[in-house]
Design an enzyme around this catalytic site. Structure first.
Site, PDB file in Angstrom:
ATOM      1  N   GLN A  50       0.823  -1.218   0.000  1.00  0.00           N
ATOM      2  CA  GLN A  50       0.000   0.000   0.000  1.00  0.00           C
ATOM      3  C   GLN A  50       0.855   1.265   0.000  1.00  0.00           C
ATOM      4  O   GLN A  50       0.817   2.075  -0.897  1.00  0.00           O
ATOM      5  CB  GLN A  50      -0.882   0.018   1.255  1.00  0.00           C
ATOM      6  CG  GLN A  50      -1.929  -1.045   1.314  1.00  0.00           C
ATOM      7  CD  GLN A  50      -2.703  -0.996   2.636  1.00  0.00           C
ATOM      8  OE1 GLN A  50      -2.358  -0.259   3.551  1.00  0.00           O
ATOM      9  NE2 GLN A  50      -3.763  -1.772   2.720  1.00  0.00           N
ATOM     10  N   GLY A  52       4.012   2.595  -0.175  1.00  0.00           N
ATOM     11  CA  GLY A  52       4.761   3.248  -1.214  1.00  0.00           C
ATOM     12  C   GLY A  52       6.110   2.649  -1.477  1.00  0.00           C
ATOM     13  O   GLY A  52       6.423   1.551  -1.041  1.00  0.00           O
ATOM     14  N   GLU A 116       7.283   7.427   6.389  1.00  0.00           N
ATOM     15  CA  GLU A 116       6.846   6.316   7.237  1.00  0.00           C
ATOM     16  C   GLU A 116       7.865   6.156   8.348  1.00  0.00           C
ATOM     17  O   GLU A 116       8.825   6.925   8.446  1.00  0.00           O
ATOM     18  CB  GLU A 116       6.680   5.036   6.404  1.00  0.00           C
ATOM     19  CG  GLU A 116       5.515   5.115   5.427  1.00  0.00           C
ATOM     20  CD  GLU A 116       5.304   3.857   4.621  1.00  0.00           C
ATOM     21  OE1 GLU A 116       5.717   2.770   5.055  1.00  0.00           O
ATOM     22  OE2 GLU A 116       4.729   3.968   3.521  1.00  0.00           O
ATOM     23  N   ASP A 211       7.726 -20.684  -1.072  1.00  0.00           N
ATOM     24  CA  ASP A 211       8.075 -21.812  -1.956  1.00  0.00           C
ATOM     25  C   ASP A 211       9.525 -21.751  -2.436  1.00  0.00           C
ATOM     26  O   ASP A 211      10.243 -22.752  -2.414  1.00  0.00           O
ATOM     27  CB  ASP A 211       7.152 -21.833  -3.186  1.00  0.00           C
ATOM     28  CG  ASP A 211       5.682 -21.870  -2.805  1.00  0.00           C
ATOM     29  OD1 ASP A 211       5.367 -22.376  -1.713  1.00  0.00           O
ATOM     30  OD2 ASP A 211       4.859 -21.383  -3.588  1.00  0.00           O
ATOM     31  N   HIS A 232       4.135  -6.174  10.922  1.00  0.00           N
ATOM     32  CA  HIS A 232       3.631  -4.820  10.694  1.00  0.00           C
ATOM     33  C   HIS A 232       2.808  -4.429  11.914  1.00  0.00           C
ATOM     34  O   HIS A 232       1.959  -5.208  12.364  1.00  0.00           O
ATOM     35  CB  HIS A 232       2.781  -4.764   9.430  1.00  0.00           C
ATOM     36  CG  HIS A 232       2.573  -3.361   8.945  1.00  0.00           C
ATOM     37  ND1 HIS A 232       1.730  -2.483   9.584  1.00  0.00           N
ATOM     38  CD2 HIS A 232       3.112  -2.690   7.917  1.00  0.00           C
ATOM     39  CE1 HIS A 232       1.758  -1.318   8.946  1.00  0.00           C
ATOM     40  NE2 HIS A 232       2.591  -1.415   7.932  1.00  0.00           N
ATOM     41  N   ARG A 278       9.589  -0.098  13.022  1.00  0.00           N
ATOM     42  CA  ARG A 278       8.441  -1.006  13.071  1.00  0.00           C
ATOM     43  C   ARG A 278       8.480  -2.014  14.204  1.00  0.00           C
ATOM     44  O   ARG A 278       7.464  -2.320  14.819  1.00  0.00           O
ATOM     45  CB  ARG A 278       8.414  -1.803  11.777  1.00  0.00           C
ATOM     46  CG  ARG A 278       7.370  -1.327  10.883  1.00  0.00           C
ATOM     47  CD  ARG A 278       7.313  -2.103   9.639  1.00  0.00           C
ATOM     48  NE  ARG A 278       6.790  -1.144   8.681  1.00  0.00           N
ATOM     49  CZ  ARG A 278       6.568  -1.377   7.433  1.00  0.00           C
ATOM     50  NH1 ARG A 278       6.859  -2.567   6.940  1.00  0.00           N
ATOM     51  NH2 ARG A 278       6.078  -0.455   6.656  1.00  0.00           N
ATOM     52  N   HIS A 341       4.448  -9.687   8.282  1.00  0.00           N
ATOM     53  CA  HIS A 341       4.369  -8.818   7.104  1.00  0.00           C
ATOM     54  C   HIS A 341       5.490  -9.080   6.094  1.00  0.00           C
ATOM     55  O   HIS A 341       5.250  -9.135   4.896  1.00  0.00           O
ATOM     56  CB  HIS A 341       4.408  -7.365   7.581  1.00  0.00           C
ATOM     57  CG  HIS A 341       4.219  -6.347   6.519  1.00  0.00           C
ATOM     58  ND1 HIS A 341       3.078  -6.286   5.757  1.00  0.00           N
ATOM     59  CD2 HIS A 341       5.018  -5.332   6.096  1.00  0.00           C
ATOM     60  CE1 HIS A 341       3.180  -5.282   4.907  1.00  0.00           C
ATOM     61  NE2 HIS A 341       4.350  -4.690   5.083  1.00  0.00           N
ATOM     62  N   ARG A 376      13.575  -4.300   8.335  1.00  0.00           N
ATOM     63  CA  ARG A 376      13.517  -3.522   7.089  1.00  0.00           C
ATOM     64  C   ARG A 376      12.941  -2.123   7.328  1.00  0.00           C
ATOM     65  O   ARG A 376      11.933  -1.962   8.023  1.00  0.00           O
ATOM     66  CB  ARG A 376      12.637  -4.262   6.083  1.00  0.00           C
ATOM     67  CG  ARG A 376      12.427  -3.536   4.780  1.00  0.00           C
ATOM     68  CD  ARG A 376      11.612  -4.381   3.829  1.00  0.00           C
ATOM     69  NE  ARG A 376      10.298  -4.664   4.334  1.00  0.00           N
ATOM     70  CZ  ARG A 376       9.227  -3.900   4.120  1.00  0.00           C
ATOM     71  NH1 ARG A 376       9.320  -2.805   3.390  1.00  0.00           N
ATOM     72  NH2 ARG A 376       8.060  -4.233   4.624  1.00  0.00           N
TER      73      ARG A 376
END
Ligand code: SIN
Length: 527
Positions: A50, A52, A116, A211, A232, A278, A341, A376
Site C-alpha cells: 500500500q 509506497g 513512514e 516456496d 507490521h 516497526r 508482514h 527492514r
C-alpha cells in the site's frame, strides 16, 4: 492457458516486482524468458503493497540519508554494500518505471512524497493513494507483455529445482492441467516472494508460502537470517475479518496509537513516537494489548484529529475496506494488532542476485542480501525488488547452459493426487502450524516456546501429494523449521527478533548473519 511453448534461456519463478523487472532486463538483452506464477499474474505481495516506494530523488544528500536510515533501522546487521546499491541505484530504477508509465501521485505536477516509520525525511512515493504496489505491478506487467521474448505462465506451480552435479539447471513444474513438466534453462531466478502464511496472523496473501526459499534449501543452497520476520504494527483487528494492512503511511499522515485507556502510549516508548522503527511499535502494541491478568485489551489507530487531508481521497483502498466493516478513519478509533508482514531472511545472495549454487539466482523478498539487516526500513521492499531484480538480470545474462531437457534427472517420484481426506488434513495441519508459530515463534520468543515449536513441527505429518496445497504446506513447514532453528540459535534480541530470555543485543556473539544449509546446523557468518 497454453503449455510452455518455447525453450527458455532463463526461468523466473514469481511475477512480483523483482521477477517482472528481471524478466524485462533479460528480454532486453535478447534472451527468451519464461516467467511462471502459481496464481493469476496480479496475485503477489507486490500487488498488495500500500504505502509506497522509498526513493532518494532529492540528490546526493538524500541518498546519504536514505542509506543512514536503512542502516539504522536494520539494528547493526545491514550489509552496507547492499544498502548502498539499493539507495544509489534506486532513483534510476524509479525513473525507468516512470518512463514505463507508472502513475505516482502528484500535486501541481510534482511527485508527492510521504513519510513512514524511521525515515528522517519525506521520500516515499505513492500511487492512487494507497495502491502503490498494484500500480508498479501494472506498469511492469504492461511493459513485459509487450516483449515477445517473455512468456508468462499463470496457474503453474513450481515444485522443485532441477540440479545436475551441484548446478541448478531448471525447474519441475505442475501446469494448470496437472501435468508435470521439466524445463531446463541457463539459469533460474527465484523471485517467489515471502512466507507470511507461516503465521496465523498476516497481512500477506494466501500465495505467500515461501516456496522459493524451501526449494532452494532442498536443493542445497544457503539460507540466511530466517529469524528476522517483520511484524507490521497496524493490521486491522476485528473478529472474523482478515488482518487487513493499515499502512504506516496513515501514521506518516499523523495518525496516533491509543491504548484501552485512551493514552498515546508511544510517548513512553520512543522519541519518534508512532514513527519509531516497526519492531519497536509492533512490540509496544503487543504489550499494551495484554492486561494485568493476561486478558486481551484493544489498541487503536486514531486519525480523528487529522483534518488537513480527506482520508477517503488519500487512502481510498483502506477507507473502502473499513467502510465495508462499518468504520471510518475520520470518525472512529480503528482497532489494530501487529501481523506478520515481511521476511528479512531468505536465499542468501550477493548484490548481483547470485545464490550459493551455480545457476541459481534470487531477488526480492525470497532473497537475503542482508540489505534489511534485522529490520527492514518501511517501503524499501518495492525498491529492493526493482534494484536487485535488474541486477540479477544483468548477471544472469552471462550464464551458460549446463543441461538440456533430455538430460535432466527425474525428481519427485512418489507423489500422488490427494484424496478428499488428505485435502482436509492439509487445511487442518496448515492452520495448526500457523497458530503454533504465531504463539511460539511470533513477536516475543523464548527458548522454551521455540523448543516446543520445534518438537511439534517435527511431529507434524505433511501429506506428500502432487497437489499445490500439499506442496505449499510442505514448503511452509520447511520455512517454520528454518525460522525456529535460527531463532533458537540467536540468543539475543535484535531488530524484529525479540527473545524474552535474552532481551539485550549481543554484538560480540551475534553481530553476524545466521546461515543454514540442508543437513547442517545454523552458523553465524559475516556478509
Ligand atoms: C505499509 O504501507 O505500511 C507497508 C509498507 C511496507 O511494508 O514497506
Amino acid at each position: 492457458m497454453t503449455p510452455v511453448t518455447q525453450q527458455p534461456d532463463f526461468i523466473i519463478v514469481g511475477a512480483g516486482v523483482a521477477g517482472l523487472r528481471a524478466a524485462i532486463g533479460l528480454a532486453e538483452s535478447g534472451a527468451r524468458v519464461l516467467v511462471v506464477t502459481k496464481e493469476a499474474l496480479a496475485e503477489s505481495n507486490t500487488h498488495y503493497a500500500q504505502g509506497g516506494i522509498a526513493v532518494a530523488i532529492g540528490g546526493e544528500e538524500d541518498v546519504a540519508l536514505h542509506l543512514d536510515d536503512t542502516v539504522n533501522a536494520g539494528d547493526g546487521l545491514v550489509n552496507r554494500e547492499a544498502a548502498r546499491v539499493l539507495v544509489e541505484e534506486g532513483p534510476r530504477r524509479v525513473e525507468e518505471l516512470l518512463r514505463w508509465g507508472a502513475d505516482f501521485d502528484r500535486e501541481n505536477g510534482r511527485l508527492m512524497l510521504t513519510r513512514e516509520g524511521a525515515h528522517s525525511r519525506n521520500r516515499i512515493l505513492h500511487a492512487h493513494g494507497d495502491a502503490t504496489g498494484a500500480e508498479i505491478a501494472r506498469s511492469l506487467l504492461r511493459h513485459a507483455r509487450a516483449m515477445k521474448q517473455i512468456e508468462l505462465q499463470e496457474w503453474t506451480t513450481t515444485i522443485d529445482l532441477l540440479h545436475q552435479d551441484g548446478d541448478v539447471v531448471g525447474v519441475m513444474l505442475l501446469d494448470p492441467e496437472g501435468h508435470l513438466r521439466h524445463v531446463s534453462a541457463r539459469a533460474v531466478l527465484l523471485a517467489s516472494g515471502g512466507a507470511g502464511q507461516v503465521y496465523s496472523d498476516t497481512t500477506n496473501p494466501a500465495v505467500a508460502t515461501g516456496d522459493g526459499i524451501a526449494m532452494a534449501w532442498r536443493a542445497g543452497a544457503e539460507i540466511a537470517d530466517m529469524e528476522f520476520y517483520q511484524f507490521h504494527p497496524t493490521a486491522l483487528s476485528l473478529p472474523g475479518v482478515p488482518r487487513f494492512l493499515l499502512s504506516e503511511a496513515l501514521r506518516g499522515e499523523r495518525a496516533w496509537l491509543r491504548n484501552a485507556k485512551g493514552e498515546r502510549f508511544m510517548e513512553r516508548c520512543h522519541p519518534l513516537l508512532e514513527l519509531a522503527p516497526r519492531d519497536v511499535v509492533a512490540r509496544a502494541i503487543t504489550r499494551e494489548g495484554i492486561g494485568a491478568h493476561g486478558e486481551s485489551l484493544p489498541v487503536y489507530l486514531d486519525m480523528r484529529h487529522v483534518t488537513n487531508i480527506d482520508p477517503t481521497i488519500r487512502f481510498p483502498g483502506i477507507s473502502k475496506f473499513l467502510a465495508e466493516h462499518g468504520l471510518a478513519l475520520r470518525r472512529d478509533l480503528i482497532p489494530v494488532r501487529p501481523a506478520a508482514h515481511y521476511l528479512m531472511g531468505g536465499i542468501r545472495t550477493d548484490v548481483n542476485g547470485r545464490a550459493s549454487l551455480p545457476g541459481l539466482f534470487a531477488a526480492g523478498e525470497a532473497a537475503c542480501t542482508g540489505v534489511h539487516g534485522a529490520n527492514r526500513l518501511a517501503s524499501n521492499s518495492l525498491l529492493e525488488g526493482l534494484v536487485f531484480g535488474a541486477r540479477a538480470a544483468e548477471t544472469m545474462e552471462g550464464a551458460d547452459r549446463r543441461a538440456q531437457g533430455s538430460e535432466l534427472r527425474e525428481q519427485g517420484a512418489g507423489y500422488s493426487v490427494p484424496s478428499e481426506r488428505m485435502r482436509v488434513d492439509v487445511v487442518r495441519v496448515r492452520e495448526q502450524m500457523q497458530r503454533l508459530l504465531w504463539e511460539k515463534a511470533g513477536l516475543l520468543r523464548d527458548a522454551d516456546g521455540l523448543r516446543a515449536a520445534q518438537r511439534e513441527l517435527a511431529a507434524m505429518q505433511t501429506p506428500d501429494a502432487m497437489d499445490r496445497q500439499a506442496l505449499e504446506l510442505r514448503n511452509l513447514h520447511t520455512i517454520g523449521e528454518l525460522m525456529v532453528a535460527a531463532a533458537l540459535a540467536r540468543e539475543e534480541s535484535r531488530g524484529a527478533h525479540y527473545r524474552n530470555d535474552f532481551p539485550k543485543r549481543d554484538d560480540a556473539r551475534f553481530g553476524r548473519h545466521s546461515v543454514v544449509m540442508h543437513g547442517r546446523s545454523v552458523r553465524f557468518a559475516d556478509f
